[in-house]
Motif scaffolding. Structure first.
Motif, PDB file in Angstrom:
ATOM      1  N   VAL A 120       4.602 -39.379 -27.341  1.00  0.00           N
ATOM      2  CA  VAL A 120       4.582 -37.953 -27.648  1.00  0.00           C
ATOM      3  C   VAL A 120       3.153 -37.438 -27.772  1.00  0.00           C
ATOM      4  N   GLY A 121       2.261 -38.253 -28.322  1.00  0.00           N
ATOM      5  CA  GLY A 121       0.890 -37.828 -28.574  1.00  0.00           C
ATOM      6  C   GLY A 121       0.165 -37.290 -27.355  1.00  0.00           C
ATOM      7  N   PRO A 122       0.114 -38.056 -26.241  1.00  0.00           N
ATOM      8  CA  PRO A 122      -0.574 -37.546 -25.050  1.00  0.00           C
ATOM      9  C   PRO A 122       0.027 -36.251 -24.517  1.00  0.00           C
ATOM     10  N   ILE A 181      14.763 -39.720 -37.095  1.00  0.00           N
ATOM     11  CA  ILE A 181      14.314 -38.405 -37.570  1.00  0.00           C
ATOM     12  C   ILE A 181      12.918 -38.091 -37.040  1.00  0.00           C
ATOM     13  N   MET A 182      12.034 -39.087 -37.052  1.00  0.00           N
ATOM     14  CA  MET A 182      10.667 -38.869 -36.570  1.00  0.00           C
ATOM     15  C   MET A 182      10.652 -38.564 -35.084  1.00  0.00           C
ATOM     16  N   LEU A 183      11.514 -39.235 -34.310  1.00  0.00           N
ATOM     17  CA  LEU A 183      11.584 -38.968 -32.868  1.00  0.00           C
ATOM     18  C   LEU A 183      12.120 -37.567 -32.605  1.00  0.00           C
ATOM     19  N   ILE A 184      13.129 -37.161 -33.362  1.00  0.00           N
ATOM     20  CA  ILE A 184      13.698 -35.820 -33.190  1.00  0.00           C
ATOM     21  C   ILE A 184      12.649 -34.749 -33.486  1.00  0.00           C
ATOM     22  N   ILE A 185      11.911 -34.929 -34.580  1.00  0.00           N
ATOM     23  CA  ILE A 185      10.871 -33.960 -34.945  1.00  0.00           C
ATOM     24  C   ILE A 185       9.761 -33.935 -33.894  1.00  0.00           C
ATOM     25  N   SER A 186       9.323 -35.119 -33.459  1.00  0.00           N
ATOM     26  CA  SER A 186       8.212 -35.214 -32.507  1.00  0.00           C
ATOM     27  C   SER A 186       8.554 -34.569 -31.173  1.00  0.00           C
ATOM     28  N   THR A 236      -0.790 -44.132 -35.488  1.00  0.00           N
ATOM     29  CA  THR A 236      -0.997 -44.060 -36.939  1.00  0.00           C
ATOM     30  C   THR A 236       0.272 -43.601 -37.643  1.00  0.00           C
ATOM     31  N   ILE A 237       0.941 -42.595 -37.063  1.00  0.00           N
ATOM     32  CA  ILE A 237       2.208 -42.130 -37.636  1.00  0.00           C
ATOM     33  C   ILE A 237       3.257 -43.239 -37.588  1.00  0.00           C
TER      34      ILE A 237
END
Length: 242
Positions: free
Chosen positions: A216-218, A143-148, A129-130
């Motif tokens: 990242v979620g799991p 940026i999203m990968l770094i934060i995650s 979803t993200i």
């Protein structure tokens, strides 16, 4: 069709053959010898695996990827963001639950297998979803990968502090299910369909990086699960190794 099947079997052969050669070498040199019956079973299983993987990947190319792309484009045309995100989340959960790799992992651990499967599915669904939000609003993937992954490392530090660092292998193996033969084609094709409808100058690049983001979620979900488990991590590791 015959040429496509031949190419898929060839790809499967090139993937499996190096591993088979290592096992044959270990058997021939006596470094890790097994019984003759087991070795014959391994050879037969290798041929069946090559054939099965070839047929599966052919089926994924013929049906799974077009279906995912069509679903992504159709969902995006709804023009209702909450509904789009709900459908994407549900698809992410369901496609992950259907992943055979996850079932194999869950059955090897002394954890409630259905609980683990559902949590991993929720993790993939949430980050899928993200990923879709990133495509729709054209956010920077780096940026999203770094934060995650920063969040993953933060949770890892917490596990080390509370003495549950042994949950790392389970968490990261759970993240590996997003690289399975069902999840990868569907996630990529779904995002291709969404990106095609979204349009823009970066349409061809929007579908890339989705698998790494969904992985990242799991990891996060299993780490959160470990925080509430009373079971000692040493027990889990001993059960897995046993």
């Amino acid at each position: 069709m015959n040429k496509q099947l031949f190419n898929k079997i060839k790809e499967s052969f090139l993937s499996v053959f190096p591993i088979a050669c290592i096992v044959i070498f270990l058997q021939a040199t006596g470094i890790a010898r097994v019984s003759g019956k087991q070795f014959i079973s391994f050879i037969i299983s290798t041929f069946l695996l090559i054939l099965g993987m070839g047929l599966f990947t052919l089926g994924a190319d013929i049906s799974m990827m077009p279906m995912g792309e069509y679903t992504g484009s159709s969902v995006t045309r709804l023009k209702k963001l909450p509904l789009i995100l709900f459908i994407v989340f549900a698809l992410g959960v369901l496609i992950t639950i259907a992943e055979p790799d996850l079932s194999v992992l869950a059955n090897q651990l002394p954890i409630n297998s259905m609980l683990l499967i559902v949590l991993v599915g929720v993790g993939v669904g949430a980050f899928l979803t993200i990923a879709v939000i990133r495509i729709i609003f054209q956010k920077n993937l780096n940026i999203m990968l770094i934060i995650s992954y920063g969040v993953v490392f933060l949770f890892s530090i917490i596990l080390l502090i509370i003495g549950k660092g042994h949950f790392f292998p389970v968490a990261f193996d759970s993240g590996g299910v997003t690289t399975g033969p069902i999840t990868v084609p569907f996630i990529m094709s779904l995002c291709v369909g969404i990106a095609a409808v979204r349009g823009g100058m970066n349409t061809n690049n929007d579908s890339f990086g989705m698998v790494s983001l969904c992985s990242v979620g799991p990891i996060i979900m299993v780490v959160i699960l470990s925080l509430f488990m009373k079971q000692q991590p040493e027990y889990i590791i001993s059960e897995v190794n046993g």
